[in-house]
Every structure is written in C-alpha cells, then in structure tokens.
Scaffold this motif. Structure first.
Motif, PDB file in Angstrom:
ATOM      1  N   MET A 258      -6.975   8.732   7.009  1.00 41.97           N
ATOM      2  CA  MET A 258      -6.082   7.435   7.775  1.00 41.97           C
ATOM      3  C   MET A 258      -7.355   6.386   8.117  1.00 41.97           C
TER       4      MET A 258
ATOM      5  N   VAL B 274      -7.778   3.994   5.590  1.00 37.82           N
ATOM      6  CA  VAL B 274      -6.864   2.996   5.552  1.00 37.82           C
ATOM      7  C   VAL B 274      -6.925   1.916   6.382  1.00 37.82           C
TER       8      VAL B 274
ATOM      9  N   ILE C 285       3.088   3.275   6.965  1.00 36.90           N
ATOM     10  CA  ILE C 285       2.998   3.528   5.503  1.00 36.90           C
ATOM     11  C   ILE C 285       2.842   5.300   5.459  1.00 36.90           C
ATOM     12  N   HIS C 286       2.428   5.650   6.301  1.00 34.51           N
ATOM     13  CA  HIS C 286       2.071   7.063   6.270  1.00 34.51           C
ATOM     14  C   HIS C 286       3.454   7.751   6.599  1.00 34.51           C
TER      15      HIS C 286
ATOM     16  N   LEU D  54       0.847  -1.288   0.148  1.00 32.89           N
ATOM     17  CA  LEU D  54       0.208  -0.123   0.081  1.00 32.89           C
ATOM     18  C   LEU D  54       0.682   1.428  -0.099  1.00 32.89           C
ATOM     19  N   LEU D  55       0.587   2.286  -0.721  1.00 28.57           N
ATOM     20  CA  LEU D  55       1.358   3.306  -0.830  1.00 28.57           C
ATOM     21  C   LEU D  55       0.846   4.636  -0.129  1.00 28.57           C
ATOM     22  N   ASN D  56       1.535   5.406   0.426  1.00 24.46           N
ATOM     23  CA  ASN D  56       1.163   6.720   1.084  1.00 24.46           C
ATOM     24  C   ASN D  56       0.376   7.766   0.176  1.00 24.46           C
ATOM     25  N   ASP D  57      -0.399   8.579   0.469  1.00 21.01           N
ATOM     26  CA  ASP D  57      -0.808   9.566  -0.265  1.00 21.01           C
ATOM     27  C   ASP D  57      -1.213  10.818   0.816  1.00 21.01           C
TER      28      ASP D  57
ATOM     29  N   LEU E 111      -5.963   6.229  -3.116  1.00 19.10           N
ATOM     30  CA  LEU E 111      -5.153   5.181  -2.519  1.00 19.10           C
ATOM     31  C   LEU E 111      -4.474   4.368  -3.446  1.00 19.10           C
TER      32      LEU E 111
ATOM     33  N   THR F 203      -5.915  10.447   1.161  1.00 13.42           N
ATOM     34  CA  THR F 203      -6.876   9.188   1.802  1.00 13.42           C
ATOM     35  C   THR F 203      -6.845   9.537   3.329  1.00 13.42           C
TER      36      THR F 203
ATOM     37  N   MET G 282      -0.996   1.128   9.029  1.00 14.83           N
ATOM     38  CA  MET G 282      -1.167   2.614   8.273  1.00 14.83           C
ATOM     39  C   MET G 282      -0.129   3.518   8.782  1.00 14.83           C
TER      40      MET G 282
HETATM   41  N1  TYC Z   1      -1.008  10.087   4.460  1.00 17.07           N
HETATM   42  C1  TYC Z   1      -2.474   9.849   4.707  1.00 17.07           C
HETATM   43  C2  TYC Z   1      -2.813  11.172   5.510  1.00 17.07           C
HETATM   44  O1  TYC Z   1      -2.311  11.852   6.325  1.00 17.07           O
HETATM   45  C3  TYC Z   1      -2.717   8.753   5.536  1.00 17.07           C
HETATM   46  C4  TYC Z   1      -2.486   7.441   4.714  1.00 17.07           C
HETATM   47  C5  TYC Z   1      -1.846   6.277   5.070  1.00 17.07           C
HETATM   48  C6  TYC Z   1      -2.797   7.367   3.335  1.00 17.07           C
HETATM   49  C7  TYC Z   1      -1.225   5.319   4.401  1.00 17.07           C
HETATM   50  C8  TYC Z   1      -2.324   6.243   2.376  1.00 17.07           C
HETATM   51  O2  TYC Z   1      -1.427   4.212   2.324  1.00 17.07           O
HETATM   52  C9  TYC Z   1      -1.768   5.321   3.290  1.00 17.07           C
HETATM   53  N2  TYC Z   1      -4.352  11.314   5.717  1.00 17.07           N
END
Ligand code: TYC
Length: 125
Positions: A59, A62, A84-85, A51-54, A118, A57, A81
């Motif tokens: 928390m 996720v 990844i964050h 899973l990739l952060n962005d 996501l 999306t 989560m």
């Molecule tokens: N970075 C996102 C946020 O601050 C949270 C997030 C975590 C998004 C993991 C994608 O795979 C993910 N809302």
C-alpha cells in the motif's frame, strides 16, 4: 465579386480576405458584409490513467506512486489507493494522450525496478 473570408482570429481585429483573383485584401472584420463563418474549435481528447489492484504491491508504494507521479497530497493518495484496493481499479488522473502514456510508463518502470507487479492502463476519457 465573391470574397472568400478566412478568419484568423475571433477578437474583431484584422482579418484576411481574398478576392476571386487570389489577391489578398486586408480589411477590418466589422467592415465586411459577409456572413460570419463558423469558427470550429475542438478540445483535445483526454485519457485516464487507471491503476489496478493486486495482492502483492505494498500500500505504501502505491501511495508513493500517487504522490510522486500524479502529484496527489498524502490524504488524496491514501483515499485513491484504498479505493483501488477495495474496488479493483481506480482513476489516478486525466491527461492528454502523451502525458497519460508517459505517466503510465513511469508507473510500470518504477514498479518493476522495485519488483512489484503494479499494473496500470490508459483509457480514453
Ligand atoms: N492490494 C494491495 C495490498 O493489499 C494494495 C494495492 C492498492 C495494490 C492499490 C495495488 O493499485 C493498487 N497490499
């Protein structure tokens, strides 16, 4: 007489052999004087779902995905989560190819339905 042995099981039960004329002979494995042929078994390849952060999306979403699709408990889901964050990406689970691809598709479908960006990918383990 040359005997070609074809072992169908390794437990020492009945095995099947054939002579030069192609006739089938059933013998007990321990009655055969031939060298044990190597029985090669192979493990299936495994694939990680990453899973990739962005930045968009939520928390909570996720965490919901990690519980619903990857059967994590709440604590595990929050830990993954946050990992990844902070690191940019993380492994949600390791599966056979079909299962990994189905889960990755499900993540994308559920995310797009909720209008979140996501992303995830499947990579060989
Ligand atoms: N970075 C996102 C946020 O601050 C949270 C997030 C975590 C998004 C993991 C994608 O795979 C993910 N809302």
């Amino acid at each position: 007489m040359a005997i070609i042995t074809l072992y169908t099981e390794t437990s020492g039960a009945l095995t099947s052999a054939g002579n030069k004329d192609g006739q089938e002979i059933i013998e007990r494995k321990d009655d055969l004087l031939l060298a044990e042929p190597e029985v090669k078994t192979k493990r299936p390849p495994f694939f990680k779902v990453v899973l990739l952060n962005d930045d968009y999306t939520p928390m909570d979403f996720v965490v919901f995905i990690l519980k619903d699709v990857f059967h994590k408990n709440h604590e595990e889901a929050v830990t993954i989560m946050m990992d990844i964050h902070q690191k940019g990406e993380g492994v949600c689970g390791v599966f056979t190819r079909d299962v990994a691809e189905t889960k990755a598709e499900l993540v994308i479908t559920m995310s797009r339905r909720s209008e979140y960006p996501l992303q995830c990918r499947v990579e060989k383990s």
